[in-house]
Structure formats: structure tokens, C-alpha cells
Motif scaffolding. Sequence first.
Motif: not given
Length: 68
Positions: A13-17, A20-22, A42-43, A47-49
Motif C-alpha cells: 500500500a505504501v509503495l502504491v502511494v 501514484i505520487l511519482l 493522480y493527486m 489521497i485515497y490510496a
Amino acid sequence: MSSDPLFIVVAVAVLVVLGILLLGIGSFGRGGEANAKTSNKYMRWRIYAQAVAIALILVFVFFRRTGG
């Protein structure tokens, strides 16, 4: 700890966030109106992720403290 399934879910989950941030930063860096809209989308996804990731982290900490 790394063999704990909940820890692995939290790490994913942290890697998915992070991914998405990148994507959002990369889209914003290209410039242009279309890329600004994409970056904004994307932003919002980030926030949801991030909310899901924080909830999973709290669940993980709760189960670690209670010994479950």
C-alpha cells in the motif's frame, strides 16, 4: 516481521502511494493544461490510496500491540 501477511499488505500500500505520487509529480512537471488535469487526478487518487495505507498501518499497529 517481513513474513507477516499484514506487513506485506501495508508495504504494498505504501509503495502504491509512492508510485501514484511519482506519476502525479511527473505529469505536473511536463506542463500544459492537459497534464495539469491529469496531475490533479493522480493527486486525488494519491489521497485515497494514502487514506487506505494509513488505515492499514493503524490496523497493523493495533494487532502488533494486542499480540494478534
